[in-house]
Write a protein that holds these residues in place. Structure first.
Motif, PDB file in Angstrom:
ATOM      1  N   ARG A   1      41.610  36.626  35.094  1.00 46.73           N
ATOM      2  CA  ARG A   1      42.078  36.192  36.555  1.00 46.73           C
ATOM      3  C   ARG A   1      41.341  36.526  37.550  1.00 46.73           C
ATOM      4  N   PHE A   2      40.567  35.725  38.407  1.00 42.70           N
ATOM      5  CA  PHE A   2      39.842  36.255  39.522  1.00 42.70           C
ATOM      6  C   PHE A   2      40.455  37.195  40.456  1.00 42.70           C
ATOM      7  N   VAL A   3      39.926  38.129  40.875  1.00 39.91           N
ATOM      8  CA  VAL A   3      40.357  39.254  41.711  1.00 39.91           C
ATOM      9  C   VAL A   3      39.534  39.220  43.217  1.00 39.91           C
ATOM     10  N   PRO A   4      40.325  38.380  44.122  1.00 41.82           N
ATOM     11  CA  PRO A   4      39.569  38.333  45.334  1.00 41.82           C
ATOM     12  C   PRO A   4      39.028  39.662  46.007  1.00 41.82           C
ATOM     13  N   SER A   5      37.898  39.797  46.395  1.00 46.70           N
ATOM     14  CA  SER A   5      37.357  41.129  47.344  1.00 46.70           C
ATOM     15  C   SER A   5      37.637  40.997  48.804  1.00 46.70           C
TER      16      SER A   5
ATOM     17  N   LEU B   1      33.240  35.938  35.116  1.00 38.79           N
ATOM     18  CA  LEU B   1      33.720  36.594  36.380  1.00 38.79           C
ATOM     19  C   LEU B   1      33.159  37.840  36.636  1.00 38.79           C
TER      20      LEU B   1
ATOM     21  N   ASP C   1      30.650  36.857  38.916  1.00 41.98           N
ATOM     22  CA  ASP C   1      31.183  36.258  40.325  1.00 41.98           C
ATOM     23  C   ASP C   1      31.289  37.456  41.287  1.00 41.98           C
TER      24      ASP C   1
ATOM     25  N   ARG D   1      31.997  37.433  44.153  1.00 39.90           N
ATOM     26  CA  ARG D   1      33.186  37.370  45.107  1.00 39.90           C
ATOM     27  C   ARG D   1      34.345  38.292  44.426  1.00 39.90           C
ATOM     28  N   ASP D   2      34.139  38.502  42.988  1.00 38.09           N
ATOM     29  CA  ASP D   2      35.306  39.152  42.286  1.00 38.09           C
ATOM     30  C   ASP D   2      35.228  40.722  42.322  1.00 38.09           C
TER      31      ASP D   2
ATOM     32  N   GLY E   1      37.480  42.762  40.293  1.00 37.58           N
ATOM     33  CA  GLY E   1      38.161  43.338  39.220  1.00 37.58           C
ATOM     34  C   GLY E   1      37.400  43.789  37.936  1.00 37.58           C
ATOM     35  N   ASN E   2      36.078  44.064  38.043  1.00 44.66           N
ATOM     36  CA  ASN E   2      35.399  44.435  36.917  1.00 44.66           C
ATOM     37  C   ASN E   2      35.538  45.797  36.586  1.00 44.66           C
TER      38      ASN E   2
ATOM     39  N   ARG F   1      38.364  44.770  34.244  1.00 49.53           N
ATOM     40  CA  ARG F   1      37.872  43.595  33.123  1.00 49.53           C
ATOM     41  C   ARG F   1      37.072  44.409  32.135  1.00 49.53           C
TER      42      ARG F   1
END
Lengths: 114, 237
Positions: free
Chosen positions: B115-119, B176, B179, B181-182, B184-185, B188
């Protein structure tokens, strides 16, 4: 990283790093054997060259250490994949196998050196 | 070449059996065309799944002659000689006939941090992602996945370890990770490490061999191995 994920990752990294060391050690070991036995070699002649050799002790000590890291990590993965074993008994068992390899490997190296 | 195709079709659930149908041969006929003919003309109780028919949606993947393939783009004339055998995808529960339960496959996308986690919040301006940047190119290499589960079905590791996240979920995680912009690493990389994650991969590349979009999930998994090792070495994400 969480402890478990970090440990698994570092074990994987240690196995890859030890594989790189083993690649060099195995080639050097084979090359040495091929060179040394060209005209035949007795046990006494081998020992006369290995006793007191710090270079030999360092090289084979490192070789043993790389085996003791590489083999148990791989064995752990094989046991998990093939038999579904998981958890502390597997970790302790493969750690004991690592200890076994180090102990008998270094003992053999000491036998050649001393 | 015979005017008809002998199509062996899986019927029932896990305890089912093959049933043979005779289907007229047509020009440019796909395996999905054969299955659809059977359902429309010969046996309306046949269950199978499809949507777009043009290789975009990833719904119609099945095991065709022992290999996982997208049936809408698999031409019968290009397959091996002999009877056509169609089964549900391997490594997934069989619901009925040719329909496999995709839930375990997509559950693992979530488990792998897919799932993309916006920063930033919604008020922020558009992020500028340089197309030539290394991160963008790495994400681009894996982003065209259509979620067909062909790679998941082709992966022997999934059959050996049912907890293994599988090539598609790990490929998604890798896109991701790259990415910019993400945010959530940290979670992840925790999720994808270990014997159910990227470190279990044998790099046999069956996923790459069978991917209908010619993606290389093995390369994505190798990227995750490097990323997790960097994080583990530093002690952070």
């Amino acid at each position: 990283m969480k402890l478990r994920a970090r440990a698994e990752t570092l074990l994987w990294g240690a196995q890859r790093a030890s594989a790189a060391v083993l690649a060099v050690c195995v080639l050097a070991h084979l090359a040495t054997i091929l060179y040394a036995v060209r005209g035949g070699l007795t046990a006494a002649e081998i020992l006369s060259r290995t006793r007191g050799s710090f270079a030999l002790a360092f090289f084979y000590g490192l070789f043993v250490l790389a085996v003791a890291v590489h083999a148990p990590v791989g064995l752990r993965a094989i046991l998990r994949e093939t038999f579904g074993w998981r958890g502390v008994p597997l970790d302790l068992g493969t750690a004991a196998f690592a200890g076994f390899l180090v102990w008998f490997g270094w003992r053999a190296v000491a036998g050649l050196f001393a | 070449m015979a005017d008809t195709i002998d199509a062996r079709i899986w019927r029932g659930g896990a305890d089912g059996r093959f049933e043979t149908f005779s289907v007229p041969r047509r020009a440019s006929q796909t395996v999905l065309d054969v299955v659809t003919y059977i359902q429309r003309k010969l046996d309306p109780t046949l269950s199978y799944r499809f949507a777009c028919r043009v290789g975009m949606c990833g719904s119609c993947a099945m095991t065709v002659n022992g290999k996982p393939r997208w049936t809408c783009r698999t031409h019968v004339a290009r397959l091996e000689d002999g009877p056509l055998t169609v089964e549900p995808l391997r490594n997934l529960p069989r619901i009925k006939d040719l329909a496999a339960d995709m839930a375990p496959f997509f559950d693992k996308w979530a488990k792998a941090g897919g799932r993309f986690v916006p920063s930033t919040d919604a008020e922020a301006d558009f992020a500028i992602v340089e197309p030539a940047s290394a991160e963008r190119r790495a994400a681009d290499a894996g982003i065209e996945c259509i979620g067909c589960a062909v790679c998941y079905s082709a992966c022997d590791l999934v059959s050996w370890n049912p907890d293994y996240l599988g090539p598609a979920a790990l490929n998604r995680a890798w896109t991701l990770v790259n990415d910019v912009r993400d945010a959530g690493n940290a979670d992840r990389l925790d999720a994808v490490a270990g014997d159910a994650g990227c470190h279990a991969c044998h790099s046999q590349q069956s996923c790459r061999e069978h991917c209908p979009k010619s993606l290389n999930p093995t390369a994505s998994i190798a990227g995750l191995k490097r990323a997790t090792l960097r994080a583990a070495w530093k002690g952070g994400p």
